[in-house]
Motif scaffolding. Structure first.
Motif, PDB file in Angstrom:
ATOM      1  N   ALA A  23      72.898 113.421  66.595  1.00  0.00           N
ATOM      2  CA  ALA A  23      73.001 114.556  66.273  1.00  0.00           C
ATOM      3  C   ALA A  23      71.444 115.228  66.235  1.00  0.00           C
ATOM      4  O   ALA A  23      71.801 115.105  65.556  1.00  0.00           O
ATOM      5  N   ALA A  24      71.557 116.034  66.505  1.00  0.00           N
ATOM      6  CA  ALA A  24      70.530 116.857  66.694  1.00  0.00           C
ATOM      7  C   ALA A  24      69.976 118.078  66.763  1.00  0.00           C
ATOM      8  O   ALA A  24      71.005 119.094  67.390  1.00  0.00           O
ATOM      9  N   SER A  25      69.458 119.163  66.009  1.00  0.00           N
ATOM     10  CA  SER A  25      69.433 120.453  66.034  1.00  0.00           C
ATOM     11  C   SER A  25      68.086 120.857  64.799  1.00  0.00           C
ATOM     12  O   SER A  25      66.981 119.975  65.370  1.00  0.00           O
ATOM     13  N   GLY A  26      67.930 121.905  65.497  1.00  0.00           N
ATOM     14  CA  GLY A  26      66.805 123.148  64.787  1.00  0.00           C
ATOM     15  C   GLY A  26      65.656 123.234  65.605  1.00  0.00           C
ATOM     16  O   GLY A  26      64.100 123.551  65.403  1.00  0.00           O
ATOM     17  N   PHE A  27      65.608 122.183  67.288  1.00  0.00           N
ATOM     18  CA  PHE A  27      64.697 122.348  67.703  1.00  0.00           C
ATOM     19  C   PHE A  27      65.105 122.687  69.449  1.00  0.00           C
ATOM     20  O   PHE A  27      66.387 122.129  69.779  1.00  0.00           O
ATOM     21  N   THR A  28      64.950 122.549  70.700  1.00  0.00           N
ATOM     22  CA  THR A  28      65.245 122.914  72.120  1.00  0.00           C
ATOM     23  C   THR A  28      65.392 121.491  72.136  1.00  0.00           C
ATOM     24  O   THR A  28      64.724 121.098  73.385  1.00  0.00           O
ATOM     25  N   PHE A  29      66.386 121.161  71.801  1.00  0.00           N
ATOM     26  CA  PHE A  29      67.021 119.442  72.274  1.00  0.00           C
ATOM     27  C   PHE A  29      66.825 119.185  73.604  1.00  0.00           C
ATOM     28  O   PHE A  29      65.944 118.016  74.000  1.00  0.00           O
ATOM     29  N   SER A  30      66.788 119.697  74.864  1.00  0.00           N
ATOM     30  CA  SER A  30      66.767 119.914  76.448  1.00  0.00           C
ATOM     31  C   SER A  30      65.482 119.469  76.364  1.00  0.00           C
ATOM     32  O   SER A  30      65.088 119.546  77.791  1.00  0.00           O
ATOM     33  N   MET A  31      65.057 119.792  75.676  1.00  0.00           N
ATOM     34  CA  MET A  31      62.557 119.911  76.698  1.00  0.00           C
ATOM     35  C   MET A  31      62.408 118.766  75.610  1.00  0.00           C
ATOM     36  O   MET A  31      61.194 118.769  76.246  1.00  0.00           O
ATOM     37  N   TYR A  32      62.816 117.985  75.217  1.00  0.00           N
ATOM     38  CA  TYR A  32      61.705 116.738  74.941  1.00  0.00           C
ATOM     39  C   TYR A  32      62.646 115.319  75.052  1.00  0.00           C
ATOM     40  O   TYR A  32      64.402 115.218  75.207  1.00  0.00           O
ATOM     41  N   THR A  33      61.938 114.674  75.180  1.00  0.00           N
ATOM     42  CA  THR A  33      62.057 113.615  75.105  1.00  0.00           C
ATOM     43  C   THR A  33      62.584 112.300  73.918  1.00  0.00           C
ATOM     44  O   THR A  33      62.377 112.602  72.875  1.00  0.00           O
ATOM     45  N   MET A  34      63.581 111.710  74.032  1.00  0.00           N
ATOM     46  CA  MET A  34      64.808 110.854  72.624  1.00  0.00           C
ATOM     47  C   MET A  34      63.989 109.708  72.909  1.00  0.00           C
ATOM     48  O   MET A  34      64.464 109.344  74.058  1.00  0.00           O
ATOM     49  N   LYS A  35      63.991 109.153  71.313  1.00  0.00           N
ATOM     50  CA  LYS A  35      63.737 107.551  71.663  1.00  0.00           C
ATOM     51  C   LYS A  35      64.516 107.245  70.314  1.00  0.00           C
ATOM     52  O   LYS A  35      64.996 107.796  69.540  1.00  0.00           O
ATOM     53  N   TRP A  36      65.243 105.724  70.482  1.00  0.00           N
ATOM     54  CA  TRP A  36      65.758 104.610  69.432  1.00  0.00           C
ATOM     55  C   TRP A  36      64.680 103.684  69.142  1.00  0.00           C
ATOM     56  O   TRP A  36      64.174 103.189  70.072  1.00  0.00           O
ATOM     57  N   TYR A  37      64.594 103.868  68.018  1.00  0.00           N
ATOM     58  CA  TYR A  37      63.729 102.873  67.390  1.00  0.00           C
ATOM     59  C   TYR A  37      65.074 102.031  66.643  1.00  0.00           C
ATOM     60  O   TYR A  37      65.582 101.779  66.279  1.00  0.00           O
ATOM     61  N   ARG A  38      64.459 100.726  66.231  1.00  0.00           N
ATOM     62  CA  ARG A  38      65.026  99.625  65.112  1.00  0.00           C
ATOM     63  C   ARG A  38      64.025  99.317  64.699  1.00  0.00           C
ATOM     64  O   ARG A  38      62.995  98.566  64.934  1.00  0.00           O
ATOM     65  N   GLN A  39      64.914  98.626  63.326  1.00  0.00           N
ATOM     66  CA  GLN A  39      63.778  97.796  62.114  1.00  0.00           C
ATOM     67  C   GLN A  39      64.425  96.930  61.426  1.00  0.00           C
ATOM     68  O   GLN A  39      65.592  97.276  60.537  1.00  0.00           O
ATOM     69  N   ALA A  40      64.053  95.567  61.685  1.00  0.00           N
ATOM     70  CA  ALA A  40      64.805  94.691  61.061  1.00  0.00           C
ATOM     71  C   ALA A  40      64.293  94.903  59.615  1.00  0.00           C
ATOM     72  O   ALA A  40      63.558  94.208  59.791  1.00  0.00           O
ATOM     73  N   PRO A  41      65.289  93.656  59.072  1.00  0.00           N
ATOM     74  CA  PRO A  41      64.531  93.125  57.996  1.00  0.00           C
ATOM     75  C   PRO A  41      63.404  92.728  58.017  1.00  0.00           C
ATOM     76  O   PRO A  41      63.265  91.562  58.540  1.00  0.00           O
ATOM     77  N   ALA A  42      62.643  93.039  56.572  1.00  0.00           N
ATOM     78  CA  ALA A  42      60.812  92.127  57.026  1.00  0.00           C
ATOM     79  C   ALA A  42      60.610  91.893  58.172  1.00  0.00           C
ATOM     80  O   ALA A  42      59.553  91.237  58.890  1.00  0.00           O
ATOM     81  N   LYS A  43      60.645  93.030  59.005  1.00  0.00           N
ATOM     82  CA  LYS A  43      59.904  93.266  60.379  1.00  0.00           C
ATOM     83  C   LYS A  43      59.711  94.251  60.062  1.00  0.00           C
ATOM     84  O   LYS A  43      59.776  95.548  60.387  1.00  0.00           O
ATOM     85  N   GLU A  44      58.546  94.864  61.596  1.00  0.00           N
ATOM     86  CA  GLU A  44      58.072  96.121  61.900  1.00  0.00           C
ATOM     87  C   GLU A  44      59.260  97.166  62.656  1.00  0.00           C
ATOM     88  O   GLU A  44      60.125  96.298  63.452  1.00  0.00           O
ATOM     89  N   ARG A  45      59.140  98.220  62.530  1.00  0.00           N
ATOM     90  CA  ARG A  45      60.090  99.385  63.292  1.00  0.00           C
ATOM     91  C   ARG A  45      59.528  99.055  64.582  1.00  0.00           C
ATOM     92  O   ARG A  45      58.447  98.903  65.188  1.00  0.00           O
ATOM     93  N   GLU A  46      60.233  99.230  65.740  1.00  0.00           N
ATOM     94  CA  GLU A  46      60.243  98.563  67.180  1.00  0.00           C
ATOM     95  C   GLU A  46      60.908  99.470  67.466  1.00  0.00           C
ATOM     96  O   GLU A  46      62.305  99.904  67.297  1.00  0.00           O
ATOM     97  N   LEU A  47      60.044 100.182  68.856  1.00  0.00           N
ATOM     98  CA  LEU A  47      60.799 101.128  69.873  1.00  0.00           C
ATOM     99  C   LEU A  47      62.174 100.217  70.700  1.00  0.00           C
ATOM    100  O   LEU A  47      62.151  99.461  71.161  1.00  0.00           O
ATOM    101  N   ALA A  48      63.610 100.827  70.891  1.00  0.00           N
ATOM    102  CA  ALA A  48      64.212  99.437  71.401  1.00  0.00           C
ATOM    103  C   ALA A  48      63.908 100.973  73.071  1.00  0.00           C
ATOM    104  O   ALA A  48      64.372  99.943  74.048  1.00  0.00           O
ATOM    105  N   ALA A  49      64.411 101.731  72.365  1.00  0.00           N
ATOM    106  CA  ALA A  49      64.829 102.371  74.122  1.00  0.00           C
ATOM    107  C   ALA A  49      63.970 104.169  73.899  1.00  0.00           C
ATOM    108  O   ALA A  49      64.072 104.808  72.946  1.00  0.00           O
ATOM    109  N   THR A  50      64.321 104.866  75.467  1.00  0.00           N
ATOM    110  CA  THR A  50      63.608 105.886  75.890  1.00  0.00           C
ATOM    111  C   THR A  50      63.910 106.649  76.427  1.00  0.00           C
ATOM    112  O   THR A  50      64.906 106.071  77.389  1.00  0.00           O
ATOM    113  N   ILE A  51      64.483 107.771  76.662  1.00  0.00           N
ATOM    114  CA  ILE A  51      65.101 108.356  78.032  1.00  0.00           C
ATOM    115  C   ILE A  51      64.198 109.415  77.596  1.00  0.00           C
ATOM    116  O   ILE A  51      63.982 110.760  77.040  1.00  0.00           O
ATOM    117  N   THR A  52      64.165 110.161  78.743  1.00  0.00           N
ATOM    118  CA  THR A  52      63.429 111.996  78.957  1.00  0.00           C
ATOM    119  C   THR A  52      64.807 112.574  78.431  1.00  0.00           C
ATOM    120  O   THR A  52      65.558 112.719  78.807  1.00  0.00           O
TER     121      THR A  52
END
Length: 120
Positions: A23-52
């Motif tokens: 849930a997003a707030s504080g900006f015009t949500f409909s204008m921005y690409t959003m992403k999901w990242y994930r970080q497994a234990p002892a690993k670098e954060r990685e990009l999982a999915a993007t939506i325009t």
């Protein structure tokens, strides 16, 4: 101020499903690409999915393609990640991400993260 609040994580057995929400707030949500990242234990954060901004285009990491689906509801200012056929290697903290341009400069915002654990 910009806030991203994730929810929906938890413990699930291999092969199961979860739906994450951000849930997003504080900006015009409909204008921005959003992403999901994930970080497994002892690993670098990685990009999982993007939506325009309009939801018309999505992109996925090879590791989650055909199992995860990113979507958004601009009226609710929420982005989702539907995760199916979960595997133990999907265990990670999942973060919502947005990069916002203000005063000619980009600023990156992260949510606090939600833990997903896939285990029998």
């Amino acid at each position: 101020q910009v806030q991203l609040v994730e929810s929906g994580g938890g413990l699930v057995q291999p092969g199961g499903s979860l739906r994450l929400s951000c849930a997003a707030s504080g900006f015009t949500f409909s204008m921005y690409t959003m992403k999901w990242y994930r970080q497994a234990p002892a690993k670098e954060r990685e990009l999982a999915a993007t939506i325009t901004a309009d939801g018309g285009s999505t992109n996925y990491a090879d590791s989650v393609k055909d199992r995860f689906t990113i979507s958004r509801d601009n009226a609710k200012k929420t982005v989702y990640l539907q995760m199916n056929s979960l595997k133990p290697e999907d265990t990670a903290v999942y973060y919502c991400y947005v990069r916002i341009w203000r005063d000619g400069r980009p600023t990156v915002y992260w949510g606090q993260g939600t833990q997903v654990t896939v285990s029998s």
